[in-house]
Design an enzyme around this catalytic site. Sequence first.
Site, PDB file in Angstrom:
ATOM      1  CG  ASP A  51     -12.906   4.458  -0.517  1.00  0.00           C
ATOM      2  OD1 ASP A  51     -13.876   4.491   0.268  1.00  0.00           O
ATOM      3  OD2 ASP A  51     -11.730   4.436  -0.124  1.00  0.00           O
TER       4      ASP A  51
ATOM      5  CE  LYS B  84     -12.101   1.254   5.793  1.00  0.00           C
ATOM      6  NZ  LYS B  84     -10.970   1.742   4.974  1.00  0.00           N
TER       7      LYS B  84
ATOM      8  CG  ASP C 190     -12.965   9.327   1.240  1.00  0.00           C
ATOM      9  OD1 ASP C 190     -12.043   9.224   0.427  1.00  0.00           O
ATOM     10  OD2 ASP C 190     -12.918   8.862   2.397  1.00  0.00           O
TER      11      ASP C 190
ATOM     12  CG  MET D 112     -12.679  18.133   6.430  1.00  0.00           C
ATOM     13  SD  MET D 112     -11.391  16.991   5.882  1.00  0.00           S
ATOM     14  CE  MET D 112     -12.330  15.782   4.963  1.00  0.00           C
TER      15      MET D 112
ATOM     16  CG  ASP E 246      -3.648  13.770   1.211  1.00  0.00           C
ATOM     17  OD1 ASP E 246      -3.120  12.687   1.505  1.00  0.00           O
ATOM     18  OD2 ASP E 246      -4.874  14.004   1.359  1.00  0.00           O
TER      19      ASP E 246
ATOM     20  CG  HIS F  58      -5.221  12.573   4.676  1.00  0.00           C
ATOM     21  ND1 HIS F  58      -5.745  12.189   3.485  1.00  0.00           N
ATOM     22  CD2 HIS F  58      -5.853  11.834   5.617  1.00  0.00           C
ATOM     23  CE1 HIS F  58      -6.653  11.263   3.675  1.00  0.00           C
ATOM     24  NE2 HIS F  58      -6.756  11.029   4.959  1.00  0.00           N
TER      25      HIS F  58
ATOM     26  CG  ASP G 158     -13.187   1.699   2.240  1.00  0.00           C
ATOM     27  OD1 ASP G 158     -14.351   2.027   1.938  1.00  0.00           O
ATOM     28  OD2 ASP G 158     -12.299   2.520   2.531  1.00  0.00           O
TER      29      ASP G 158
ATOM     30  CG  HIS H 225     -16.041   3.744   5.967  1.00  0.00           C
ATOM     31  ND1 HIS H 225     -15.277   4.710   6.540  1.00  0.00           N
ATOM     32  CD2 HIS H 225     -15.386   3.371   4.836  1.00  0.00           C
ATOM     33  CE1 HIS H 225     -14.200   4.917   5.804  1.00  0.00           C
ATOM     34  NE2 HIS H 225     -14.257   4.115   4.758  1.00  0.00           N
TER      35      HIS H 225
END
Length: 385
Positions: free
Chosen positions: A258, A184, A288, A89, A58, A55, A256, A221
Site C-alpha cells: 500500500d 486480493k 488506498d 464511498m 474507522d 470503514h 501488500d 493487489h
Amino acid sequence: MSTFQPRPQDHFTFGLWTLQNRGQDPFGGVVRDVFPPVEIVRTLSELGAYGVNFHDNDLVPIDASLQERNRIVAEFKQALTDFEMKVPMVTVNLFTDPVFRDGAFTANRRQVRQYAVKKTMEAIDLGAEMGAEVFVLWGGREGTEVDASKDPRLALQHYAEGVNYLCEYVLDKGYPMKLALEAKPNEPRGDLYLPTTGAMLAFIETLAHPEMVGVNPEVAHEQMSGLNMYHQVAQALVAGKLFHIDLNDQKYSRFDQDLRFGSENLKAAFFLVKLLEDAHYTGMRHFDAHAYRTEDGVGVREFARGCMRTYLILQDKARRFNADAEIQGLLQEIHAEEGEDVLAFSQESVRSLYSQTFDRVAEGARGHEYEKLDQLTVEILMGVR
Ligand code: GCO
Ligand code: MN
Ligand code: MN
C-alpha cells in the site's frame, strides 16, 4: 504551466484508514499519534482533495452505544460541511474483530455470516446518510489456511448469498448505491476467495443483481497476483464495471505494501492514469495507501500530497503522449493495418477468409517498431519530451 496543485474537481479521495495508519506492522507497534477523523477531513480539504471514504469502524468504534455513534456521526458531518468535503464511498470492516477470524460471509458459522450481513447493512445505512453512492466490499478474511476446513463451492455460495441479500437491502431502502467488490489474492488469510478482479467479474455474473455490482481493483493487489493492473482495469471498463478504484503502489512479489501512488512503478502508473483519462472514467480517484513507517504527521501530509501530485503529473504526461507528433505518427503506422471492420461471421466472410492471399512469411519477418515506441514513452516519463 500547471502547478499540479490538486483541486476538488480532480475528484481525489482517501480512505480515513489511510491517514489513520499509525505505522504498525507485524514486527512493530504504532509510531505516530492518533489522527482524529475530523482533523483528517480538515487536512485533506487543505490539500485539495474532494472527499474522504471510510470503514464503519474507522469512524464509529465497533462497541459504541447508539448515543455515542450519533454524536460521532454528527461531529463528522459538521466537519464535512465546514471543510466542503464529500463521502463518495463507504465500506465495512469485516476483518479486524476476532469474530471474523474465519471470514464473514464465508465463515463456517451461520451466526457469524448473519452478523456480518447485519453489520454491513448498518454500514450501508451510515454510507447512505453521508451521501455515498458506492459501497465497497473487500472480503478481508474470506478465505482459508486449511483447505480441509471449507468446501470452496459452498463458501462461494455463501458469499453470493451475502451479496445478494445486501443488494436486496439497498433496493428495498431505495438508496442510490452500487456495490464494488475488491479482490486480493492473500493476506491476511493464506488464500482469499475470488483473488483477482477477473475472478470478481465472473462472480458478479452469478449474482441476483449483477447490474448493481461492479469492482474496485487495487494496484497492489493485482501486482501481488503478478498481474497487470492496466489490463485488469481495462477489462472492468469494457464490462462497464469500474465503479471505484484503489490507487497505490507496490514492490513486485511482496506483501501488500500500500505504498504512495506511483512511488515504485512509474510506467505502470502512467498507463493506468492514461487509461482512466482516455476512457473518461467518471468515478473517484481514490488512494488506498499509507505513509512509510518512518514518517511522522508531516510525512503523512507529504504522502497524501504526493499521491495526488503524481496523478496530476502523470495526467499531464498522458496529454503529452497523446499530443506528441512522433509518437502519434508511429502509432498510426502501427495501427494502419487494423481496419474498422469487425470480423463478423457469415458465409460470405468465410469465403472471403478462404480466398484471401496473405504472405505469412513476409508478415512474420516484419519488425513492429515497439522498441522505438517504448523508448519514446520512457522519454516522456523522464521529462525530455
Ligand atoms: C488492503 C485493502 C483494504 C481495503 C479496504 C476497503 O489494503 O488490504 O485494500 O485497504 O481496500 O479495507 O474495504
Ligand atoms: Mn492493499
Ligand atoms: Mn484497497
